[in-house]
Scaffold this motif. Structure first.
Motif, short mmCIF file in Angstrom:
data_model
loop_
_atom_site.label_atom_id
_atom_site.label_comp_id
_atom_site.label_asym_id
_atom_site.label_seq_id
_atom_site.Cartn_x
_atom_site.Cartn_y
_atom_site.Cartn_z
N TYR A 1 0.81 -1.21 0.00
CA TYR A 1 0.00 0.00 0.00
C TYR A 1 0.85 1.27 0.00
CZ TYR A 1 -3.23 3.59 1.64
OH TYR A 1 -3.96 4.76 1.78
N GLY A 2 1.90 1.30 0.81
CA GLY A 2 2.75 2.49 0.87
C GLY A 2 3.79 2.37 1.97
N TYR A 3 4.39 3.50 2.32
CA TYR A 3 5.42 3.50 3.36
C TYR A 3 5.55 4.91 3.95
CZ TYR A 3 8.23 5.30 -0.55
OH TYR A 3 8.68 6.03 -1.63
N LYS A 4 6.22 4.96 5.10
CA LYS A 4 6.53 6.24 5.73
C LYS A 4 8.03 6.37 5.89
CE LYS A 4 2.33 7.04 8.50
NZ LYS A 4 1.82 7.19 9.89
N ILE A 5 8.55 7.55 5.59
CA ILE A 5 9.95 7.86 5.87
C ILE A 5 9.99 8.65 7.18
CG2 ILE A 5 12.02 9.06 5.10
CD1 ILE A 5 11.03 8.73 2.22
N CYS B 1 11.82 15.64 14.72
CA CYS B 1 11.39 14.51 13.88
C CYS B 1 10.42 14.96 12.79
CB CYS B 1 10.76 13.41 14.73
SG CYS B 1 9.32 13.94 15.68
N ILE B 2 10.52 14.31 11.66
CA ILE B 2 9.61 14.51 10.53
C ILE B 2 9.18 13.14 10.03
CG2 ILE B 2 9.46 15.24 8.11
CD1 ILE B 2 11.18 17.55 8.67
N THR B 3 7.92 13.01 9.64
CA THR B 3 7.41 11.78 9.04
C THR B 3 6.76 12.11 7.71
OG1 THR B 3 6.97 10.87 11.25
CG2 THR B 3 5.93 9.77 9.38
N ILE B 4 7.10 11.37 6.67
CA ILE B 4 6.57 11.60 5.33
C ILE B 4 5.80 10.37 4.88
CG2 ILE B 4 7.18 12.07 2.93
CD1 ILE B 4 9.91 13.06 4.87
N ASP B 5 4.54 10.54 4.51
CA ASP B 5 3.64 9.47 4.11
C ASP B 5 3.60 9.37 2.59
OD1 ASP B 5 1.44 7.82 3.51
OD2 ASP B 5 0.33 8.48 5.28
N SER B 6 4.07 8.26 2.04
CA SER B 6 4.16 8.11 0.58
C SER B 6 2.80 8.12 -0.09
CB SER B 6 4.89 6.81 0.23
OG SER B 6 4.10 5.68 0.51
N THR B 7 1.73 7.80 0.66
CA THR B 7 0.40 7.75 0.05
C THR B 7 -0.24 9.13 -0.05
OG1 THR B 7 -0.80 7.42 2.15
CG2 THR B 7 0.08 5.46 1.06
N LYS B 8 0.41 10.16 0.52
CA LYS B 8 -0.21 11.48 0.58
C LYS B 8 0.61 12.58 -0.10
CE LYS B 8 -2.72 10.43 4.86
NZ LYS B 8 -2.93 10.80 6.29
N VAL B 9 1.83 12.30 -0.49
CA VAL B 9 2.66 13.33 -1.12
C VAL B 9 2.84 12.99 -2.60
CG1 VAL B 9 3.87 13.83 1.02
CG2 VAL B 9 4.85 12.18 -0.58
N ASN B 10 3.18 14.01 -3.38
CA ASN B 10 3.40 13.83 -4.82
C ASN B 10 4.53 12.84 -5.06
OD1 ASN B 10 4.98 14.57 -7.37
ND2 ASN B 10 3.05 15.66 -7.69
N PRO B 11 4.30 11.78 -5.83
CA PRO B 11 5.33 10.75 -6.02
C PRO B 11 6.60 11.27 -6.67
CG PRO B 11 3.46 10.38 -7.49
CD PRO B 11 3.04 11.43 -6.53
N ASN B 12 6.50 12.23 -7.57
CA ASN B 12 7.69 12.79 -8.20
C ASN B 12 8.52 13.60 -7.20
OD1 ASN B 12 7.05 11.72 -10.76
ND2 ASN B 12 5.74 13.47 -11.23
#
Length: 223
Positions: free
Chosen positions: A125-129, A175-186
Motif C-alpha cells: 500500500y505504501g510507506y513512511k519515511i 522529527c519529521i514523518t513523510i507518508d508516501s500515500t499522501k505526497v506527490n510521487p515525483n
C-alpha cells in the motif's frame, strides 16, 4: 454529512516493519552532509516525553494549566552499526583497527522506513519515511556470552535524546514523518535521491536536508 462507516474495504490500515536505515553524522553548522547505510537495524522505538500538565490554582478555582516542554527520544536496536557511528557512540580510532572509548559523542541524524499496509493491497500500500535530527546516543551496555547449542547474535541498543532544529513558522522539531500515500510521487522521488544518493554524478552523495528544505520540496505548487 454522511453516516459514519467503520472498517470499509480498503480502509483497514496498519503499519509494520523497519528498513532502509541511514546514519547521517552531523557536520559543521548543524548540517548532515554525508549519509551511510545502517545495516542490521532491528527496531527504532520513538519515546516522546514531557508535555505534562501542571494545574495552577487561584481565587479558589483552577486558574489554568501549564504544559511542560515536549522532548523527543528514541531507542535504537541493531545487530551491527556503520563504522561512522563509532564517533556517535563515544569511540575514536587511534590507529587502524584500534578503538578507545569514553570520547566526546558526535550528534547525528537518522532516517528509516516503515511499511504501510491495508486489507486490499497488503504491504504494498505504501510507506513512511521517518527522519530524526540532533540525536545524541547515551552510553549503553553490551553483553557478550559464550557460543552454545542455542546460538544468538549479539544485539546493540542505544538510548538517544535529541536537540530540535528550526522550522520556519513552527516550533523547532526533532522529527519529521513523510507518508508516501499522501505526497506527490515525483517530489517524493526527488527527496529520496537526496536522502539515499544517486548515480548521477557530482552532488549526488546521500545527505539529510533540514526541515525547511524538505517542506519546500514537498509542498504542492500554488495555482
Amino acid at each position: 454529512m454522511a453516516k459514519l462507516v467503520w472498517d470499509k474495504t480498503g480502509e483497514r490500515y496498519y503499519e509494520t516493519g523497519v528498513k532502509k536505515g541511514v546514519l547521517y553524522p552531523q557536520g559543521s553548522g548543524g548540517t548532515y552532509p554525508k549519509g551511510v547505510a545502517w545495516n542490521g537495524l532491528i527496531s527504532v522505538a520513538e519515546n516522546p516525553s514531557g508535555g505534562e500538565v501542571t494545574p495552577i490554582y487561584a481565587d479558589n478555582i483552577k486558574y489554568l494549566n501549564l504544559i511542560s516542554a515536549e522532548e523527543f527520544g528514541a531507542t535504537i536496536e541493531a545487530y551491527t552499526y556503520p563504522d561512522e557511528f563509532a564517533e556517535c557512540d563515544g569511540s575514536a580510532e587511534v590507529t587502524k583497527g584500534v578503538m578507545i572509548g569514553q570520547q566526546t559523542r558526535k550528534p547525528f541524524g537518522l532516517s528509516y522506513v516503515t511499511t504501510l499496509g491495508n486489507d486490499t493491497e497488503g504491504n504494498e500500500y505504501g510507506y513512511k519515511i521517518h527522519i530524526i535530527y540532533g540525536a545524541l546516543a547515551s552510553p549503553s551496555g553490551k553483553e557478550y556470552t559464550t557460543i552454545n547449542d542455542s546460538p544468538e547474535a549479539i544485539t546493540f541498543t542505544w538510548e538517544i535524546t535529541t536537540t530540535p532544529v528550526d522550522v520556519t513558522g513552527y516550533k523547532p522539531t526533532s522529527c519529521i514523518t513523510i507518508d508516501s500515500t499522501k505526497v506527490n510521487p515525483n517530489k517524493l522521488a526527488a527527496l529520496e535521491k537526496i536522502l539515499y544518493g544517486s548515480d548521477e554524478g557530482e552532488g549526488s552523495d546521500p545527505r539529510l536536508p533540514l526541515p525547511d528544505e524538505i517542506i519546500a520540496l514537498l509542498t504542492p505548487a500554488q495555482g
